[in-house]
Motif scaffolding. Structure first.
Motif, mmCIF file in Angstrom:
data_model
loop_
_atom_site.group_PDB
_atom_site.id
_atom_site.type_symbol
_atom_site.label_atom_id
_atom_site.label_comp_id
_atom_site.label_asym_id
_atom_site.label_seq_id
_atom_site.Cartn_x
_atom_site.Cartn_y
_atom_site.Cartn_z
ATOM 1 N N VAL A 237 -38.691 -3.156 -46.324
ATOM 2 C CA VAL A 237 -39.392 -3.114 -44.946
ATOM 3 C C VAL A 237 -40.189 -4.401 -44.640
ATOM 4 O O VAL A 237 -40.421 -5.117 -44.072
ATOM 5 N N ARG A 238 -41.086 -4.441 -45.809
ATOM 6 C CA ARG A 238 -42.282 -5.427 -45.835
ATOM 7 C C ARG A 238 -41.314 -6.730 -45.898
ATOM 8 O O ARG A 238 -41.842 -7.730 -45.365
ATOM 9 N N LEU A 239 -40.460 -6.912 -46.900
ATOM 10 C CA LEU A 239 -39.913 -8.127 -46.938
ATOM 11 C C LEU A 239 -39.044 -8.395 -45.690
ATOM 12 O O LEU A 239 -39.074 -9.797 -45.245
ATOM 13 N N ALA B 3 -33.741 -1.991 -43.456
ATOM 14 C CA ALA B 3 -34.292 -1.499 -44.940
ATOM 15 C C ALA B 3 -33.615 -0.029 -45.135
ATOM 16 O O ALA B 3 -33.172 0.116 -45.980
ATOM 17 N N GLU B 4 -33.718 0.720 -44.161
ATOM 18 C CA GLU B 4 -33.297 2.049 -44.130
ATOM 19 C C GLU B 4 -31.814 2.169 -44.484
ATOM 20 O O GLU B 4 -31.317 2.854 -45.175
ATOM 21 N N GLU B 5 -30.921 1.184 -43.608
ATOM 22 C CA GLU B 5 -29.585 1.341 -43.849
ATOM 23 C C GLU B 5 -29.138 0.820 -45.267
ATOM 24 O O GLU B 5 -28.275 1.468 -45.881
ATOM 25 N N ASN C 102 -28.646 -5.301 -54.244
ATOM 26 C CA ASN C 102 -27.535 -6.009 -54.123
ATOM 27 C C ASN C 102 -26.990 -6.027 -52.574
ATOM 28 O O ASN C 102 -26.534 -6.979 -52.132
ATOM 29 N N LYS C 103 -27.331 -4.747 -51.981
ATOM 30 C CA LYS C 103 -26.586 -4.621 -50.770
ATOM 31 C C LYS C 103 -27.376 -5.303 -49.778
ATOM 32 O O LYS C 103 -27.156 -6.000 -48.825
ATOM 33 N N ALA C 104 -28.706 -5.304 -49.999
ATOM 34 C CA ALA C 104 -29.780 -6.260 -49.276
ATOM 35 C C ALA C 104 -29.609 -7.631 -48.990
ATOM 36 O O ALA C 104 -29.148 -8.467 -48.112
#
Lengths: 416, 120
Positions: free
Chosen positions: A32-34, A41-43, A75-77
């Motif tokens: 969330v911060r980034l 972020a939750e996803e 990796n997903k992010a």
């Protein structure tokens, strides 16, 4: 955790739940911060958990489940920010920072502290603060939160969505307050944790299993605050308070699901180790030298927990603690609880006089009537006691309390 | 301290508090002096981008458009007790800064709505 033995699906699921709580909360907070985006972020973290649920039952859990989840979510992010146009300008910078997210062992609790303070920001509606904290920090689903608070799921989901949107569009900063402004903001955060605990322990009813989990969630949140702010005594007091109630949990209901009053509880069923750990917390808080309402409430609960029986309770000590609490929080509910102590130090007549002085302010509070009923009964005024119990019954929805009151009205309370 | 990219714009909508109707002329004058000082200070440090005091609510006309036709009502949009007395556009790092500024508005009573401004 270090074992790689293949385990059953059920065990895998409970391992994932534990890892999720410890690791995913932190990870969500960092993302969330980034990214500046709660939902995204939750996803990402959610997708990593789904991946874990799919793989771990056949491969067995990895040796370091937390690190595995981190790598997977990272990796997903990265995939996602590369695909989404809105991150284009910041891509190289973001990618570098996401790559560099430290492993859990090195990670500070700072991000989670930031997250919890953001979720409990005073610009958000109090109900939304509770819902968002449970959603984003604890990781409960909106369905679980809705069930716990007996709110329709769409209502709850809307509350969470609105709060997240307000954080983003109104510019609520994603940060923990500086030490000098903490005195102002910390009570609000502790209140949210207390509300979660209170809902689990005392209020509206609903599924007992769900409510027990809320107490655990509150304990976990309080532990997080206490660990992140080691120089603040009140989070330690709050943690101790919750832990003491959790320690008494096994004795609070009888076989029929009826609430057992503290006086009648089987104290051998209390968790002695948890009680010891909680009293150590109270001592640690006291050594920091700034008393506060949570520490005093915890001390009051500890006096009960340390007494070998109801009759042996240290009532004069309780009275001293209630006087301290009253000085900080002169509320009618504190006066009501103090009156119960008075009934043991000065007798039921003196206590009843104090209770009745509160009639105007507590007429809608079921425990006011239940307390009054117990005192009237001690004084042999049976009919008035029954009327007061009926009034209490009328005012509470909690099934365990209802069955206790109903039993009292039918005169079979002496069995306990 | 912060670059332009790190700031947000908000409008502070300032209601007319009861103090504007009550109290002696001298008390009102003292409050006004405080307000002027507050605006001067925050204009000087660049926090307030623009600000204006509005004429009394009795001077307001509300135009209502319905089905493409407009009509007029001889009163302000909001009830007298929440009538807007002025506004300030501020540029600050985040909502906390805007809220802190709003809370420091030196009046005996009143409300301040803090709304982010859409920036394009």
């Amino acid at each position: 955790m270090s074992s790689a033995d293949p385990v059953g699906a059920q065990a895998t699921r409970s391992l994932i739940e534990r890892v999720f709580r410890e690791e995913a909360g932190r990870l969500t907070a960092s993302l969330v911060r980034l990214l500046g985006d709660f939902d995204l972020a939750e996803e990402m973290v959610g997708e990593a958990v789904v991946e874990a649920l799919r793989r771990w039952p056949s491969t067995g859990p990895p040796r370091r489940p937390g690190a595995w989840l981190l790598t997977c979510a990272r990796n997903k992010a990265l995939d996602r920010i590369r695909r989404e146009a809105r991150f284009k300008d910041r891509l190289p910078q973001l990618a570098a920072r996401i790559e560099a997210l430290p492993d859990s062992a090195e990670r500070e609790p700072d991000d989670r502290l930031r997250l919890i303070f953001t979720c409990c920001h005073p610009a958000l509606d109090p109900d939304a603060q509770v819902a968002l904290t449970l959603r984003a920090v604890v990781g409960l689903t909106t369905a679980e939160i809705a069930r716990a608070f007996m709110v329709p799921e769409p209502t709850l989901a809307k509350r969470v969505t609105r709060a997240k949107r307000k954080i983003a569009t109104a510019g609520i900063p994603y940060r923990a307050p500086e030490p000098e402004e903490r005195a102002e903001r910390l009570p609000q955060v502790m209140r949210v944790v207390y509300l979660v605990f209170n809902e689990g322990c005392f209020t509206t009813g609903g599924d007992l299993g769900v409510r027990r989990e809320l107490v655990d969630d509150a304990e976990w949140l309080a532990a997080l605050l206490a660990a992140a702010l080691p120089q603040e005594p009140e989070p330690l007091g709050l943690l101790a308070l919750i832990r003491l109630h959790a320690a008494r949990w096994p004795a609070r209901l009888d076989a029929g699901g009826r609430l057992v009053p503290l006086a009648d509880q089987d104290r051998t069923r209390w968790d002695a180790q948890r009680i010891r750990s909680a009293t150590a917390l109270i001592e640690r808080a006291a050594s920091l030298g700034r008393t506060g309402p949570y520490q005093i409430e915890a001390a009051i609960t500890a006096v009960h927990c340390e007494a070998p029986g109801w009759k042996e309770t240290d009532w004069p000590q309780l009275l001293r603690l209630y006087d301290m609490l009253l000085a900080l929080d002169p509320s009618p509910v504190v006066r009501l609880n103090r009156a119960v102590v008075i009934s043991h130090t000065e007798g039921p007549a003196a206590a009843l006089a104090q209770v009745e002085a509160l009639t105007g302010r507590l007429a809608r509070y079921h425990l006011f009537h239940a307390t009054r009923a117990a005192l009237l009964r001690d004084l042999g005024r049976e009919e008035e006691a029954a009327a007061a119990d009926r009034e209490a019954l009328h005012l509470t929805a909690n099934p365990a309390e209802r069955s206790l009151l109903t039993a009292r009205l039918h005169g079979d309370e002496g069995t306990g | 301290m912060t670059t332009k990219e790190d700031t947000m714009k908000y409008v502070l909508l300032l209601t007319r508090g009861a103090w504007q109707e009550e109290g002696s002329e001298q008390e009102r004058a003292e409050v006004f002096d405080g307000i002027v000082e507050w605006f001067t200070k925050h204009r000087a440090d660049g926090t307030i981008v623009e600000a204006n005091q509005l004429r009394e609510p009795e001077t307001a006309t509300t135009v209502v458009v319905e089905e493409g036709h407009s009509s007029m009502i001889d009163r302000p949009l909001l009830e007298a007790k929440e009538a807007i007395g002025g506004y300030a556009i501020v540029e600050v790092p985040d909502l906390d800064a805007a809220l802190e500024l709003a809370a420091s508005f030196p009046v005996p009573d009143g409300k301040v709505e803090v709304r982010p401004i859409v920036e394009r």
